[in-house]
Write a protein that holds these residues in place. Structure first.
Motif, PDB file in Angstrom:
ATOM      1  N   SER A  82       0.840  -1.195   0.000  1.00 47.38           N
ATOM      2  CA  SER A  82       0.000   0.000   0.000  1.00 47.38           C
ATOM      3  C   SER A  82       0.872   1.241   0.000  1.00 47.38           C
ATOM      4  N   LYS A  83       1.008   1.829  -1.159  1.00 50.71           N
ATOM      5  CA  LYS A  83       1.841   3.024  -1.269  1.00 50.71           C
ATOM      6  C   LYS A  83       1.174   4.229  -0.619  1.00 50.71           C
ATOM      7  N   LYS A  84      -0.140   4.301  -0.731  1.00 48.97           N
ATOM      8  CA  LYS A  84      -0.874   5.443  -0.199  1.00 48.97           C
ATOM      9  C   LYS A  84      -1.623   5.061   1.069  1.00 48.97           C
ATOM     10  N   ILE A  85      -1.340   5.781   2.146  1.00 45.82           N
ATOM     11  CA  ILE A  85      -2.043   5.588   3.410  1.00 45.82           C
ATOM     12  C   ILE A  85      -2.835   6.856   3.679  1.00 45.82           C
ATOM     13  N   TYR A  86      -4.150   6.726   3.716  1.00 43.17           N
ATOM     14  CA  TYR A  86      -5.038   7.872   3.891  1.00 43.17           C
ATOM     15  C   TYR A  86      -5.247   8.133   5.381  1.00 43.17           C
ATOM     16  N   VAL A  97     -12.080  17.671   8.363  1.00 37.46           N
ATOM     17  CA  VAL A  97     -11.446  18.961   8.620  1.00 37.46           C
ATOM     18  C   VAL A  97      -9.950  18.931   8.328  1.00 37.46           C
ATOM     19  N   LYS A  98      -9.340  17.762   8.367  1.00 36.56           N
ATOM     20  CA  LYS A  98      -7.933  17.601   8.018  1.00 36.56           C
ATOM     21  C   LYS A  98      -7.789  16.273   7.279  1.00 36.56           C
ATOM     22  N   LYS A  99      -6.906  16.259   6.277  1.00 38.85           N
ATOM     23  CA  LYS A  99      -6.659  15.013   5.572  1.00 38.85           C
ATOM     24  C   LYS A  99      -5.285  15.076   4.924  1.00 38.85           C
ATOM     25  N   THR A 100      -4.691  13.929   4.751  1.00 39.37           N
ATOM     26  CA  THR A 100      -3.405  13.855   4.080  1.00 39.37           C
ATOM     27  C   THR A 100      -3.188  12.439   3.586  1.00 39.37           C
ATOM     28  N   ILE A 101      -2.243  12.291   2.677  1.00 41.26           N
ATOM     29  CA  ILE A 101      -1.835  10.970   2.197  1.00 41.26           C
ATOM     30  C   ILE A 101      -0.369  10.778   2.543  1.00 41.26           C
ATOM     31  N   THR A 589      -1.248  10.520 -14.803  1.00 43.77           N
ATOM     32  CA  THR A 589      -1.225   9.481 -13.785  1.00 43.77           C
ATOM     33  C   THR A 589       0.190   8.956 -13.569  1.00 43.77           C
ATOM     34  N   GLY A 590       0.331   8.196 -12.473  1.00 42.73           N
ATOM     35  CA  GLY A 590       1.610   7.559 -12.205  1.00 42.73           C
ATOM     36  C   GLY A 590       2.713   8.520 -11.841  1.00 42.73           C
ATOM     37  N   ILE A 591       2.379   9.643 -11.202  1.00 47.70           N
ATOM     38  CA  ILE A 591       3.397  10.614 -10.800  1.00 47.70           C
ATOM     39  C   ILE A 591       3.425  10.704  -9.273  1.00 47.70           C
ATOM     40  N   ASP A 592       4.556  11.068  -8.733  1.00 41.77           N
ATOM     41  CA  ASP A 592       4.728  11.219  -7.289  1.00 41.77           C
ATOM     42  C   ASP A 592       5.204  12.632  -6.991  1.00 41.77           C
ATOM     43  N   PHE A 593       4.580  13.277  -6.021  1.00 45.18           N
ATOM     44  CA  PHE A 593       5.006  14.611  -5.623  1.00 45.18           C
ATOM     45  C   PHE A 593       4.537  14.856  -4.195  1.00 45.18           C
ATOM     46  N   THR A 594       5.227  15.724  -3.509  1.00 43.63           N
ATOM     47  CA  THR A 594       4.880  16.034  -2.126  1.00 43.63           C
ATOM     48  C   THR A 594       3.912  17.206  -2.068  1.00 43.63           C
ATOM     49  N   ASP A 595       3.324  17.381  -0.898  1.00 43.89           N
ATOM     50  CA  ASP A 595       2.379  18.465  -0.696  1.00 43.89           C
ATOM     51  C   ASP A 595       3.038  19.809  -0.986  1.00 43.89           C
ATOM     52  N   SER A 596       2.262  20.695  -1.607  1.00 40.86           N
ATOM     53  CA  SER A 596       2.697  22.059  -1.925  1.00 40.86           C
ATOM     54  C   SER A 596       3.723  22.113  -3.058  1.00 40.86           C
ATOM     55  N   THR A 597       3.883  21.033  -3.810  1.00 38.20           N
ATOM     56  CA  THR A 597       4.744  21.082  -4.985  1.00 38.20           C
ATOM     57  C   THR A 597       4.136  22.024  -6.026  1.00 38.20           C
ATOM     58  N   SER A 598       4.966  22.863  -6.615  1.00 34.67           N
ATOM     59  CA  SER A 598       4.483  23.803  -7.632  1.00 34.67           C
ATOM     60  C   SER A 598       4.579  23.176  -9.020  1.00 34.67           C
ATOM     61  N   TYR A 804       1.777  13.972  -1.471  1.00 37.49           N
ATOM     62  CA  TYR A 804       2.149  13.200  -0.290  1.00 37.49           C
ATOM     63  C   TYR A 804       2.536  14.126   0.858  1.00 37.49           C
ATOM     64  N   HIS A 805       2.238  13.670   2.041  1.00 38.43           N
ATOM     65  CA  HIS A 805       2.476  14.465   3.241  1.00 38.43           C
ATOM     66  C   HIS A 805       3.959  14.775   3.415  1.00 38.43           C
ATOM     67  N   VAL A 806       4.230  16.020   3.797  1.00 41.82           N
ATOM     68  CA  VAL A 806       5.594  16.429   4.114  1.00 41.82           C
ATOM     69  C   VAL A 806       5.764  16.329   5.626  1.00 41.82           C
ATOM     70  N   GLU A 807       6.665  15.471   6.044  1.00 42.06           N
ATOM     71  CA  GLU A 807       6.848  15.229   7.475  1.00 42.06           C
ATOM     72  C   GLU A 807       7.348  16.486   8.168  1.00 42.06           C
ATOM     73  N   LYS A 808       6.705  16.823   9.282  1.00 46.69           N
ATOM     74  CA  LYS A 808       7.080  17.996  10.056  1.00 46.69           C
ATOM     75  C   LYS A 808       7.862  17.560  11.286  1.00 46.69           C
ATOM     76  N   GLU A 809       9.013  18.174  11.483  1.00 43.82           N
ATOM     77  CA  GLU A 809       9.844  17.800  12.614  1.00 43.82           C
ATOM     78  C   GLU A 809       9.312  18.429  13.893  1.00 43.82           C
ATOM     79  N   PHE A 810       9.250  17.637  14.958  1.00 48.35           N
ATOM     80  CA  PHE A 810       8.822  18.148  16.256  1.00 48.35           C
ATOM     81  C   PHE A 810       9.908  19.048  16.831  1.00 48.35           C
ATOM     82  N   TYR A 811       9.492  20.199  17.308  1.00 47.44           N
ATOM     83  CA  TYR A 811      10.464  21.144  17.856  1.00 47.44           C
ATOM     84  C   TYR A 811      10.642  20.897  19.345  1.00 47.44           C
TER      85      TYR A 811
END
Length: 884
Positions: A82-86, A97-101, A589-598, A804-811
């Motif tokens: 499973s490449k995509k986890i919703y 109210v919030k969603k990501t892959i 189709t068949g492309i991969d990119f992270t969230d907020s890619t321009s 795809y979700h961009v992992e956020k580092e905990f501060y």
């Protein structure tokens, strides 16, 4: 052993065939074992769990989570399937109210949600799943967990009561935990019955914060199917009706599914109240001749068991007294003299004695039955016998978790089933901190080691959360990684206080766990599924992401047969070209990119000339739409209310001389204006906002240019300041947040791609803790159908779309210098530390380090994860801090 079964299913059946049976395995049993392995290989079960840094949150918090996705057959990670986890966060109105892959192939399976400052208070459903789960109709193992989010004001509570004996009028009161009533704010309400709105309106509560609603149209016996939803300002709450009587739902479950004639039978029962909570009961069983045959009493959360010897042609009824001389009666299952039963008659730590009883064995001899024990995708025992017989099953080779004993008749048809839980000695989790307590802002260094029962250090991946007990009190009986991977995938219904069954391996705990097996019996498959597995369809392959949309001309008509080329702005990568359909639609189709890619899209007509067209991008598709709230909690417990109230006062710097100062509620009224930005993404109501229309008028090229418009800002040598210089640094650059993720690249974002900028310069920046001490700049870019309409040149359009979700580092702040330790800014963390990527190996412990916060308190360290042997790990440790 499990791997041998998977590779050699036929041989496995031979190896595990019981000595009780004949010398060779009958072909019919061998065929059943082969079909079982074929089914498991084609349709393996995925199990999913999310460890969050806290069990509940406050508006404005960041929610951090770690995903664990494992394959039942191996107990190892299954993200390759499973490449995509919703991942979704759903409110009480069933709105996402919030969603990501999360990309299962290239990420560490961490995610985070920024909870808006204005998010409504209530219980939110956190849900995670894969396309594979949906494809094989595995609804039972879709991860769901209810998480309460408190509002920024004093925690609001509501109550409902009947006003008189007619039970036609209810009184609703709205107040907060400081006993302040909401007497001047208008309240909107909806009366809902069986998911339909019966009545709605708006009313101003009286001086005690009360208002009345007529509910006489709802039958009294059905009040448990009704609810009232109220809204006062940003606060929303669903209130359920109190029970009108003490009726309980009492169900009885014959062991193995059937009562058999003239042998001792075990009958389990479970009693629940109107809210679905276990209720203690006691009573007795009478036969149809009026004789009391046995008495019973629940032993844990409304569950219990009793034994008796039934006879065919005699009916049995259970009676439960409930006050005022009244009794509730429940007819027990009828005795079927032709039924079959598998039952446990004796159990030790490593062995199980099972009895096979046939109701017709008194009348018909030499009836053959087959017994098969399966667990976690493998067959661990088979036997064959005739008539009434007993067989011993060794448990040492079984994996930890639920095993299924299935009895088949001579035609290999399942006739009885019994679930058991197999418990083995757990691995040991050792956390060495070196000392018992710490001062404020002191470094904590912990050594984490996981060893199996033989003392061997285990490799594994874990998530670690450290939380402040004054605010966060993890419930020891709540769900955890063990309950989600070992119980809920295999049992039906709601398991109350599931964490209780994994606190220890005491005899009483294991006995109560067996009651769960008897009263929640279910399995992820039926043997009829296995028989028909050739006809079942495999789920579609879990593909990459896609960008789909539509071209329309100035007359809003489809632009047919136009060439559409897609490029990635971030790396100048050409992705491909598509030709629009008769409906003007295009697909990449068949492309991969992270969230907020321009991206930018180039459109050309049939003459290969760039032509300006309207481009709309389809929103990202999430497969599930229905929400199951069958077991949604109603009200938060007192510990959570107390913790969240303390948290809010501490966050807003309302602690002075060890005393807590209280904020008064402020009502702000203003003239309604047209919203020119996505206000749902706004963090604070008192922040400075720069909207896209202002950006266009300003004619800026980047963020640095735009910040000149913020009152009081200073920009020196490329550094931005809101408060001038301080004693700790020559510059005071603010924290930059790009689409909810800390990212200094926000300074380079094209101004035309920005939806709005939010600047936090005062106390509202406290939600970011120490990081927000110099202010916060939040940049929200345009996405999907809201992509910028600005063409850099004719026929070319820039856009952003969710990926795809961009992992956020905990501060986590560092107080590694005396100057930082003495800084006057309050450390307001409630999650002191979070790390979803803690790994151990076979030689050295994992090192975990962080600094304590300011208040004297006790921390709880929660460790969850999976070891290389497939074991799910859950352990908590206390950690004490004192004032310096």
């Amino acid at each position: 052993m499990l791997r041998v079964f998977l590779l050699y299913p036929i041989v496995a059946g031979l190896l595990i065939f019981s000595a009780h049976a004949q010398s060779t395995t009958p072909g019919i049993l061998e065929e059943a074992v082969n079909k079982f392995y074929s089914f498991q290989n084609k349709f393996p079960l995925q199990k999913i769990y999310i460890h969050t840094d806290k069990p509940y949150y406050l508006a404005g918090d960041n929610m951090y989570g770690k995903l664990y996705l494992v394959n039942e057959n191996s107990s190892l990670y299954d993200s390759t399937r499973s490449k995509k986890i919703y991942v979704e966060l759903i409110d009480e109105d069933n709105t996402m109210v919030k969603k990501t892959i999360v990309n299962g192939l290239s990420s560490s399976l961490n995610f985070s949600f920024q909870l808006n400052d204005s998010i409504a208070e209530g219980y939110y459903l956190l849900r995670a799943y894969t396309s594979w789960m949906i494809g094989i109709n595995d609804d039972q193992n879709i991860f769901t967990k209810y998480i309460h989010i408190s509002g920024r004001t004093n925690h609001t509570i509501s109550s409902l009561s009947y006003t008189d004996s007619s039970l036609a009028i209810v009184s609703v009161q709205v107040k907060d935990t400081l006993k302040n009533v909401y007497a001047t704010l208008p309240a909107q309400y909806q009366l809902i019955y069986k998911n339909k709105v019966k009545e709605k309106g708006e009313i101003v509560p009286g001086k005690e914060g009360r208002f009345l609603i007529n509910v006489g149209s709802i039958p009294k016996d059905d009040r448990n199917e009704a609810e009232i939803k109220i809204r006062t300002g940003a606060y929303k709450k669903t209130i359920h009706f109190p029970a009108l009587n003490d009726d309980v739902d009492l169900q009885f479950f014959a062991e193995g599914g059937n009562l058999v004639n003239e042998v001792e039978n075990t009958v389990a029962f479970k009693a629940i109240d109107k809210q679905g909570h276990g209720k203690d009961v006691e009573g007795y069983v009478k036969d149809s001749k009026g004789a009391i045959v046995c008495r019973f009493r629940s032993s844990h959360l409304g569950m219990g068991r009793f034994n008796f010897i039934p006879q065919s042609k005699i009916a049995y009824t259970a009676y439960v007294p409930y006050g005022n001389g009244k009794e509730l009666s429940y007819l027990l299952p009828a005795v079927d003299k032709y039924a079959s039963q598998v039952a446990i008659i004796k159990r030790s730590k490593n062995e199980l004695r099972v009895r096979v009883a046939l109701g017709d064995s008194l009348y018909k001899k030499n009836a053959t039955t087959y017994l098969v024990a399966t667990a976690h995708g493998g067959v661990y025992f088979t036997s064959r016998g005739t008539d009434l017989y007993e067989v011993d099953i060794p448990l040492t080779g079984f994996p930890e978790g639920i095993a299924r004993l299935t009895l088949f008749d001579s035609a290999m048809r399942p006739v009885s089933e019994r679930l058991i839980y197999v418990h083995h000695p757990n691995s040991t989790v050792t956390l060495n901190t070196g000392k018992n307590n710490y001062r404020k802002r002191e470094e904590v260094s912990m050594l984490l080691k996981i060893t199996d029962p033989e003392g061997k250090q285990l490799k594994g991946i874990y998530s670690v959360a450290v939380t402040d007990d004054q605010v966060i009190r993890p419930g020891e009986n709540e769900d955890n990684i063990k309950t989600h991977l070992l119980l809920s995938p295999y049992l039906k219904g709601n398991i109350e206080e599931p964490g209780y069954y994994f606190k220890n391996d005491a005899a009483i705990t294991m006995d109560n766990l067996d009651l769960v097996m008897l009263t929640h019996g279910w399995s992820r498959f039926t043997w009829s599924d296995i028989e028909s597995n050739a006809a079942m369809q495999l789920p579609q392959k879990d593909s990459s992401l896609s960008i789909n949309g539509k071209l329309t001309n100035k007359n809003n008509q489809p632009a047919r047969h136009y060439a559409v080329s897609l490029f990635s702005v971030s790396d100048n990568n050409y992705i491909g070209t598509d030709t629009t359909s008769e409906k003007g639609e295009f697909h990449f189709t068949g492309i991969d990119f992270t969230d907020s890619t321009s991206f930018f899209i180039q459109t050309k007509n049939r003459k290969d000339i760039n032509e300006d067209l309207e481009v709309s991008i389809d929103p990202l598709h999430f497969p599930l739409t229905e929400v199951d709230r069958s077991f949604a909690p109603t009200d938060p417990d007192l510990a959570m209310i107390s913790g969240s109230d303390f948290y809010k006062r501490f966050m807003y710097n309302l602690v002075k001389d060890d005393k807590i100062l209280l904020l008064k509620d402020v009502t702000v009224s203003t003239t309604k204006r047209k919203i020119k930005f996505d206000e749902s993404k706004r963090v604070s109501l008192v922040s400075h906002i720069i909207t896209s229309d202002v950006i266009e008028r300003y004619g800026a090229f980047n963020l640095m240019d735009l910040l000149y418009a913020v009152p009081g800002v200073t920009i020196t040598d490329g550094h931005i300041g809101f408060f001038g210089l301080n004693s700790m640094s020559s510059y005071t650059d603010p924290l930059f947040i790009l689409n909810g993720v800390e990212n200094s690249r926000a300074l380079t974002v094209n101004a035309h791609d920005i939806d709005f900028i939010e600047v936090l310069r005062g106390g509202e920046a406290a939600i970011y803790g120490m990081r927000g001490a110099n202010g916060v700049v939040l940049v929200n870019t345009k996405r999907g159908q809201d992509a910028s309409a600005d063409f850099t040149q004719k026929g070319i359009k820039a856009l952003q779309t969710p990926g795809y979700h961009v992992e956020k580092e905990f501060y986590s702040p560092r107080y590694d210098t005396e100057e930082r330790k003495l800084a006057t800014t309050n450390d307001m963390r409630t999650t002191i530390y979070w790390n979803g990527n803690v790994t151990t190996d076979s030689k050295t412990p994992a090192i975990i380090s962080f600094y304590t916060a300011d208040l004297p308190t006790t921390y709880t360290v929660t460790i969850e994860g999976t070891a290389e042997n497939g074991e799910a790990i859950h352990q908590t440790f206390p950690l004490k801090t004192t004032r310096q």
